[in-house]
Design an enzyme around this catalytic site. Structure first.
Site, mmCIF file in Angstrom:
data_model
loop_
_atom_site.group_PDB
_atom_site.id
_atom_site.type_symbol
_atom_site.label_atom_id
_atom_site.label_comp_id
_atom_site.label_asym_id
_atom_site.label_seq_id
_atom_site.Cartn_x
_atom_site.Cartn_y
_atom_site.Cartn_z
ATOM 1 N NE ARG A 122 6.176 16.753 -6.817
ATOM 2 C CZ ARG A 122 6.141 18.105 -6.734
ATOM 3 N NH1 ARG A 122 6.988 18.513 -5.896
ATOM 4 N NH2 ARG A 122 5.118 18.793 -7.380
ATOM 5 C CE LYS A 144 4.543 -5.909 -6.539
ATOM 6 N NZ LYS A 144 3.720 -7.035 -6.841
ATOM 7 C CD GLU A 186 3.200 -14.273 0.779
ATOM 8 O OE1 GLU A 186 3.806 -14.652 -0.240
ATOM 9 O OE2 GLU A 186 2.234 -13.451 0.400
ATOM 10 C CE LYS A 230 9.181 -9.379 -2.268
ATOM 11 N NZ LYS A 230 8.092 -9.244 -1.319
ATOM 12 C CD GLU A 240 4.436 -7.545 -10.614
ATOM 13 O OE1 GLU A 240 3.343 -7.636 -10.924
ATOM 14 O OE2 GLU A 240 4.575 -7.614 -9.269
ATOM 15 N NE ARG A 244 8.421 -7.220 -6.682
ATOM 16 C CZ ARG A 244 8.787 -6.069 -5.893
ATOM 17 N NH1 ARG A 244 9.600 -5.134 -6.590
ATOM 18 N NH2 ARG A 244 8.303 -6.126 -4.769
ATOM 19 C CG ASN A 248 2.087 -11.517 -8.167
ATOM 20 O OD1 ASN A 248 1.866 -10.529 -7.023
ATOM 21 N ND2 ASN A 248 2.562 -10.833 -9.249
ATOM 22 C CG HIS A 251 -0.126 -13.269 -3.924
ATOM 23 N ND1 HIS A 251 0.807 -14.506 -3.788
ATOM 24 C CD2 HIS A 251 0.252 -12.537 -2.925
ATOM 25 C CE1 HIS A 251 1.401 -14.241 -2.728
ATOM 26 N NE2 HIS A 251 0.944 -12.994 -2.088
ATOM 27 C CG HIS A 255 -4.461 -10.286 -4.173
ATOM 28 N ND1 HIS A 255 -3.734 -9.602 -4.864
ATOM 29 C CD2 HIS A 255 -3.860 -10.397 -2.990
ATOM 30 C CE1 HIS A 255 -2.596 -9.537 -4.114
ATOM 31 N NE2 HIS A 255 -2.637 -9.804 -3.217
ATOM 32 C CG HIS A 268 -1.944 -11.520 2.348
ATOM 33 N ND1 HIS A 268 -2.686 -11.309 1.071
ATOM 34 C CD2 HIS A 268 -0.816 -12.013 1.836
ATOM 35 C CE1 HIS A 268 -1.564 -11.342 -0.058
ATOM 36 N NE2 HIS A 268 -0.387 -11.671 0.667
#
Length: 363
Positions: A122, A144, A186, A230, A240, A244, A248, A251, A255, A268
Site C-alpha cells: 500500500r 504521477k 517538454e 513543474k 490535477e 495542473r 498536458n 498531450h 497521446h 513521447h
C-alpha cells in the site's frame, strides 16, 4: 554547482537536486532522508550498463542493501506485466514499508517504478534518478505514476510522490540524439504554458537538436527553469484538480498519436510536439492565440528537430475516437489546453470536433 528546487506539498515535500556528478552522491542523499536499509534499484539494461555500478556503489557505501531489477526499454513494456515482475522481486527480497524503490532511467522506468512503489504494501518510498532530459524536466517530478492499458496511455496509475528527485546533467552525454530532442518537447511546453523567459532563451539558442551544441550553462538554465515550472504547478495543484491540467499541453492529441501507432513509430516527445502544433492551430482557429505566436512555437519545435506533421497513415477519425479515451475527458467532453499568449494557457472543453478534424487534415 548545485541547484535545489523545493516542491512544497501538504503531506510530503521534497527536493529536486540538480548537480553534475550527483549520481555518486545518491546513497548519501538517501541516507539523509532516514530511509529503511533495503533498496530495489530498477533500470533497463542499457542504463544499468552505463550507470548501475556507480549507483549501486554509492548506495552500498551509504549502508543500503541493494537488489536490482532490469526491464526492457520502451513504452510498449509499460504494462502490468512489468509491474508483476517488480512485485515478484520485491517479495523475493522482502521489501518492507520503510524500503525504497529507486528508478534509474527515463520516463518509462520512472512511471513503472513509481506505480510499483505506490502499490507495494500500500505504498513504500520511491526515489527518482532520471537519466533522460524528458524525465528530468517532467515525468520524474510530481508523483504521477502508472502503466498503459492496451487501449490508452497511462490509464492505470496512482499519485505517489518521490522522497527525492536527483538530477545529474552529466548523464545526458550518453543520451541518444532522438531522446534528447524528445525531452526538448517538454521544455518548449513549459515555455508556452508558464515561462516566457524560458521560451525567449530557447529562441535565442542557435541549435537545440543535439546536446553538443547546447552550452552547459544553457542546459543548467533549461533544467532549473523547467523543473521550477513543474514544481510551481504541482505545488499549487498536486492531484490535477484544476491548474495542473495545463501540464498536458500537447498531450491530448499526442497521446492519441502514440497509442494509435503502437508506441513504436513516434516516441513521447515527438508525439507531444505534434500535439502542440495541433493545439496551437486550434487556439488560432478559435481566436484565442495570435498566428505569429503559433509560428514562433512551430519554428522552435523545428529547431529541435522534432516533427510538426502527423505520421503517414494515421487515421484522423481514429484520433477523434481515441480522444474519448483520454484521462482528461469530463462528462464526455475532451479538455484541451490552449495557449492565449506565450507563457499563458487556458483549459477548455468547448472545442468542436470539426475544428479538430480541420486542423489534423492540414497536418
Amino acid at each position: 554547482m548545485t541547484s535545489v528546487i523545493n516542491l512544497n506539498l501538504p503531506e510530503q515535500s521534497y527536493e529536486i537536486a540538480i548537480a553534475p556528478s550527483s549520481l555518486d552522491q545518491l546513497g548519501q542523499q538517501m541516507a539523509s532522508l532516514k530511509l529503511g536499509k533495503k533498496v530495489l534499484l530498477v533500470s533497463n539494461p542499457t542504463i544499468l550498463k552505463h550507470f548501475g555500478e556507480r549507483a549501486i556503489a554509492s548506495l552500498t557505501s551509504a549502508g543500503f542493501e541493494v537488489a536490482s531489477c532490469t526491464l526492457p526499454p520502451g513504452e510498449r513494456y509499460k504494462t502490468l506485466n512489468s509491474i508483476q515482475k517488480l512485485y515478484d522481486i520485491a517479495l523475493e527480497n522482502r521489501l518492507e514499508r520503510s524500503s525504497t524503490m529507486v528508478a534509474l532511467g527515463g520516463g518509462v522506468i520512472g512511471d513503472i517504478t513509481g506505480f510499483a512503489a505506490a502499490t507495494w504494501l500500500r505504498g513504500i518510498n520511491v526515489v527518482q534518478v532520471p537519466t533522460t532530459l524528458l524525465a528530468m524536466v517532467d515525468s520524474a517530478i510530481g508523483g504521477k505514476t502508472g502503466v498503459n492499458h492496451p487501449h490508452g496511455k497511462n490509464l492505470i496509475g496512482a499519485f505517489h510522490q518521490p522522497r527525492l528527485v536527483l538530477i545529474d546533467p552529466d548523464v545526458l552525454k550518453t543520451l541518444p540524439m532522438r531522446e534528447f530532442r524528445a525531452g526538448m518537447a517538454e521544455v518548449i511546453k513549459y515555455g508556452v504554458i508558464w515561462d516566457a523567459e524560458l521560451f525567449a532563451q530557447l529562441e535565442a539558442s542557435k541549435r537545440l537538436d543535439q546536446l553538443r551544441y547546447v552550452k552547459p550553462e544553457s542546459i543548467k538554465f533549461i533544467l532549473t527553469h523547467s523543473c521550477q515550472a513543474k514544481a510551481d504547478v504541482v505545488g499549487k495543484d498536486e492531484k490535477e484538480g484544476g491548474l495542473r491540467a495545463i501540464l498536458n499541453y500537447g498531450h491530448t492529441i499526442g497521446h492519441a498519436v502514440e497509442s494509435l501507432t503502437g508506441y513504436r513509430l513516434v516516441n513521447h516527445g515527438e508525439a507531444v510536439a505534434i500535439g502542440m502544433v495541433a493545439a496551437g492551430q486550434i487556439a488560432v482557429d478559435l481566436g484565442l492565440w495570435q498566428k505569429e505566436d503559433t509560428e514562433r512555437q512551430n519554428a522552435l519545435i523545428q529547431k529541435t528537430g522534432l516533427p510538426t506533421q502527423l505520421p503517414t497513415g494515421v487515421d484522423i477519425e481514429e484520433i477523434i475516437q481515441a480522444l474519448q479515451l483520454d484521462k482528461k475527458v469530463k462528462a464526455g467532453k475532451v479538455r484541451f489546453v490552449l495557449p492565449t499568449e506565450i507563457g499563458v494557457v487556458t483549459v477548455t472543453d468547448e472545442v468542436p470536433s470539426d475544428i479538430i478534424r480541420q486542423v489534423l487534415r492540414a497536418m
